[in-house]
Enzyme design. Structure first.
Site, PDB file in Angstrom:
ATOM      1  N   ASN A  61       0.761  -1.236   0.261  1.00  0.00           N
ATOM      2  CA  ASN A  61       0.057  -0.039  -0.018  1.00  0.00           C
ATOM      3  C   ASN A  61       1.067   1.230   0.004  1.00  0.00           C
ATOM      4  O   ASN A  61       1.525   1.558   0.950  1.00  0.00           O
ATOM      5  CB  ASN A  61      -0.979  -0.037   1.252  1.00  0.00           C
ATOM      6  CG  ASN A  61      -1.885   1.293   1.319  1.00  0.00           C
ATOM      7  OD1 ASN A  61      -1.726   2.275   0.330  1.00  0.00           O
ATOM      8  ND2 ASN A  61      -2.675   1.195   2.363  1.00  0.00           N
ATOM      9  N   ASN A  88       3.308   4.416 -10.586  1.00  0.00           N
ATOM     10  CA  ASN A  88       1.936   4.181 -11.359  1.00  0.00           C
ATOM     11  C   ASN A  88       0.672   3.958 -10.426  1.00  0.00           C
ATOM     12  O   ASN A  88      -0.249   4.280 -11.164  1.00  0.00           O
ATOM     13  CB  ASN A  88       2.130   2.984 -12.558  1.00  0.00           C
ATOM     14  CG  ASN A  88       1.067   2.550 -12.911  1.00  0.00           C
ATOM     15  OD1 ASN A  88       0.666   3.217 -14.015  1.00  0.00           O
ATOM     16  ND2 ASN A  88       0.394   1.560 -12.419  1.00  0.00           N
ATOM     17  N   SER A 140      -0.829  12.901 -15.875  1.00  0.00           N
ATOM     18  CA  SER A 140      -2.171  12.589 -16.732  1.00  0.00           C
ATOM     19  C   SER A 140      -2.379  14.205 -17.427  1.00  0.00           C
ATOM     20  O   SER A 140      -1.909  15.275 -16.834  1.00  0.00           O
ATOM     21  CB  SER A 140      -3.266  12.504 -16.041  1.00  0.00           C
ATOM     22  OG  SER A 140      -4.429  12.674 -16.616  1.00  0.00           O
ATOM     23  N   TYR A 153      -8.702  14.714  -8.701  1.00  0.00           N
ATOM     24  CA  TYR A 153      -7.611  13.787  -9.674  1.00  0.00           C
ATOM     25  C   TYR A 153      -6.718  14.887 -10.368  1.00  0.00           C
ATOM     26  O   TYR A 153      -5.540  14.557 -10.262  1.00  0.00           O
ATOM     27  CB  TYR A 153      -8.397  12.957 -10.703  1.00  0.00           C
ATOM     28  CG  TYR A 153      -7.595  12.091 -11.353  1.00  0.00           C
ATOM     29  CD1 TYR A 153      -6.868  11.018 -10.854  1.00  0.00           C
ATOM     30  CD2 TYR A 153      -7.581  12.331 -12.777  1.00  0.00           C
ATOM     31  CE1 TYR A 153      -6.160  10.135 -11.701  1.00  0.00           C
ATOM     32  CE2 TYR A 153      -6.628  11.642 -13.577  1.00  0.00           C
ATOM     33  CZ  TYR A 153      -6.083  10.502 -13.068  1.00  0.00           C
ATOM     34  OH  TYR A 153      -5.451   9.683 -13.796  1.00  0.00           O
ATOM     35  N   ALA A 155      -6.068  17.984  -9.720  1.00  0.00           N
ATOM     36  CA  ALA A 155      -5.041  18.637  -8.679  1.00  0.00           C
ATOM     37  C   ALA A 155      -3.791  17.880  -8.560  1.00  0.00           C
ATOM     38  O   ALA A 155      -2.814  18.000  -8.268  1.00  0.00           O
ATOM     39  CB  ALA A 155      -5.796  19.124  -7.469  1.00  0.00           C
ATOM     40  N   SER A 156      -4.288  16.427  -8.118  1.00  0.00           N
ATOM     41  CA  SER A 156      -3.434  15.443  -7.579  1.00  0.00           C
ATOM     42  C   SER A 156      -2.327  15.315  -8.706  1.00  0.00           C
ATOM     43  O   SER A 156      -0.964  14.885  -8.560  1.00  0.00           O
ATOM     44  CB  SER A 156      -3.895  13.991  -7.107  1.00  0.00           C
ATOM     45  OG  SER A 156      -4.057  13.266  -8.193  1.00  0.00           O
TER      46      SER A 156
HETATM   47  P1  NAI Z   1      -6.318   1.189 -12.642  1.00  0.00           P
HETATM   48  O1  NAI Z   1      -7.161   1.522 -11.821  1.00  0.00           O
HETATM   49  O2  NAI Z   1      -6.573   0.253 -13.812  1.00  0.00           O
HETATM   50  O3  NAI Z   1      -4.956   0.614 -11.945  1.00  0.00           O
HETATM   51  C1  NAI Z   1      -4.495   0.990 -11.065  1.00  0.00           C
HETATM   52  C2  NAI Z   1      -3.672   0.073 -10.064  1.00  0.00           C
HETATM   53  O4  NAI Z   1      -3.247   0.824  -8.986  1.00  0.00           O
HETATM   54  C3  NAI Z   1      -4.435  -1.189  -9.414  1.00  0.00           C
HETATM   55  O5  NAI Z   1      -3.931  -2.217  -9.465  1.00  0.00           O
HETATM   56  C4  NAI Z   1      -4.778  -0.528  -7.990  1.00  0.00           C
HETATM   57  O6  NAI Z   1      -4.934  -1.939  -7.088  1.00  0.00           O
HETATM   58  C5  NAI Z   1      -3.372   0.081  -7.683  1.00  0.00           C
HETATM   59  N1  NAI Z   1      -3.640   0.905  -6.480  1.00  0.00           N
HETATM   60  C6  NAI Z   1      -4.421   1.602  -6.186  1.00  0.00           C
HETATM   61  N2  NAI Z   1      -4.213   2.286  -4.876  1.00  0.00           N
HETATM   62  C7  NAI Z   1      -3.103   1.695  -4.177  1.00  0.00           C
HETATM   63  C8  NAI Z   1      -2.341   1.708  -3.196  1.00  0.00           C
HETATM   64  N3  NAI Z   1      -2.636   2.689  -2.174  1.00  0.00           N
HETATM   65  N4  NAI Z   1      -1.191   1.106  -3.221  1.00  0.00           N
HETATM   66  C9  NAI Z   1      -0.552   0.322  -4.083  1.00  0.00           C
HETATM   67  N5  NAI Z   1      -1.446   0.132  -5.430  1.00  0.00           N
HETATM   68  C10 NAI Z   1      -2.706   0.833  -5.520  1.00  0.00           C
HETATM   69  O7  NAI Z   1      -5.431   2.442 -13.277  1.00  0.00           O
HETATM   70  P2  NAI Z   1      -4.897   2.699 -14.798  1.00  0.00           P
HETATM   71  O8  NAI Z   1      -5.767   3.336 -15.521  1.00  0.00           O
HETATM   72  O9  NAI Z   1      -4.028   1.427 -15.063  1.00  0.00           O
HETATM   73  O10 NAI Z   1      -3.928   3.862 -14.395  1.00  0.00           O
HETATM   74  C11 NAI Z   1      -2.615   3.560 -13.962  1.00  0.00           C
HETATM   75  C12 NAI Z   1      -1.822   5.023 -13.775  1.00  0.00           C
HETATM   76  O11 NAI Z   1      -1.847   5.912 -14.763  1.00  0.00           O
HETATM   77  C13 NAI Z   1      -2.822   5.804 -12.542  1.00  0.00           C
HETATM   78  O12 NAI Z   1      -1.613   6.795 -11.835  1.00  0.00           O
HETATM   79  C14 NAI Z   1      -3.445   6.811 -13.387  1.00  0.00           C
HETATM   80  O13 NAI Z   1      -3.854   7.984 -12.576  1.00  0.00           O
HETATM   81  C15 NAI Z   1      -2.678   7.073 -14.498  1.00  0.00           C
HETATM   82  N6  NAI Z   1      -3.466   7.574 -15.784  1.00  0.00           N
HETATM   83  C16 NAI Z   1      -4.547   6.679 -16.051  1.00  0.00           C
HETATM   84  C17 NAI Z   1      -4.980   7.160 -17.226  1.00  0.00           C
HETATM   85  C18 NAI Z   1      -6.427   6.424 -17.990  1.00  0.00           C
HETATM   86  O14 NAI Z   1      -6.909   6.950 -18.907  1.00  0.00           O
HETATM   87  N7  NAI Z   1      -6.652   5.159 -17.559  1.00  0.00           N
HETATM   88  C19 NAI Z   1      -4.773   8.451 -17.969  1.00  0.00           C
HETATM   89  C20 NAI Z   1      -3.784   9.120 -17.360  1.00  0.00           C
HETATM   90  C21 NAI Z   1      -2.960   8.768 -16.280  1.00  0.00           C
END
Ligand code: NAI
Length: 219
Positions: A61, A88, A140, A153, A155-156
């Protein structure tokens, strides 16, 4: 394609989506992958192995600084090095400003901002000693452009851009580079639940006119 043989990479949020694609890409290039996630998945290890790489998954976490320190130290000690950190892990709580709670804000910043800082702090400690390291943070486009319904989101993610630039300045002299990628709208579980009209609005602002794939970000 460039090779990353012998390198060790920690990818947070590596259990699915963009993180999983990054694990597969780095693993195929030869890096040993540690997919760290609050909900770890064997699927990532399977995909990396199928791509010819080596990986393990572990529970982490990123919001808990003590656990992050302990986990990163244990990985670096056991594997003898730590070359790459991909920050990520992220969450999106999409609400209009008037509906945002203090808890929404705190949870979003705890994962997206504090989590990235805790992981960078733990990893850069080892990278500095080795005089080498690569940190890549997931920002992002909304951190630069804004997006209705994404106050917390965006802002972060703007904060991620700021911390990336600061860390880049702090550690360049130690040969540790810190960069961010700022993807647009990518097809993952994070975006799956968005209402169709929002998806349509985002696509209208996307030059390619289509949603991106996790593998495109990983590449
Ligand atoms: P997702 O929701 O599919 O995957 C996120 C992963 O992070 C999940 O496996 C989750 O279990 C893990 N996670 C969440 N909280 C956690 C914590 N406290 N500790 C450890 N792991 C944790 O999201 P996605 O789409 O794959 O996004 C990945 C990254 O890319 C994120 O930072 C997101 O903000 C960024 N992003 C995503 C975009 C999109 O359109 N999907 C666009 C731009 C950026």
């Amino acid at each position: 394609m460039f090779r990353l043989d012998e390198k060790v990479a920690i990818v947070t949020g590596g259990a699915r989506g963009i993180g999983r694609a990054i694990c597969t890409e780095l693993g195929a290039a030869g890096a040993y992958i540690v997919a760290a996630d609050i909900e770890p998945s064997d699927e990532t290890v399977k995909l990396v192995t199928e791509a010819g790489g080596k990986a393990e998954s572990l529970k982490l976490n990123v919001t808990d600084q003590a656990t992050v320190d302990e986990t990163v130290r244990a990985v670096a000690k056991r594997l003898g090095r730590l070359d790459i950190l991909i920050n990520n892990a992220g969450i999106a709580i999409d609400r209009l400003l008037i509906r945002i709670s203090e808890e929404d804000l705190q949870r979003t910043f705890a994962v997206n901002v504090n989590g990235a800082i805790f992981c960078a702090k733990a990893a850069i400690r080892f990278m500095m000693r080795a005089d080498a390291g690569r940190v890549v943070n997931l920002a992002s486009v909304v951190g630069e452009m804004g997006n209705p319904g994404q106050t917390a989101y965006s802002a972060s993610k703007a904060a991620v851009i700021g911390l990336t630039k600061t860390l880049a300045r702090e550690y360049a002299s130690r040969n540790v580079t810190v960069n961010a990628v700022a993807p647009g709208f990518i097809d993952t579980e994070m975006t799956a639940g968005l209402p169709d009209e929002i998806k349509e609005m985002i696509l209208q602002q996307t030059p390619l006119g289509r949603i991106g794939k996790p593998e495109e970000v990983a590449a």
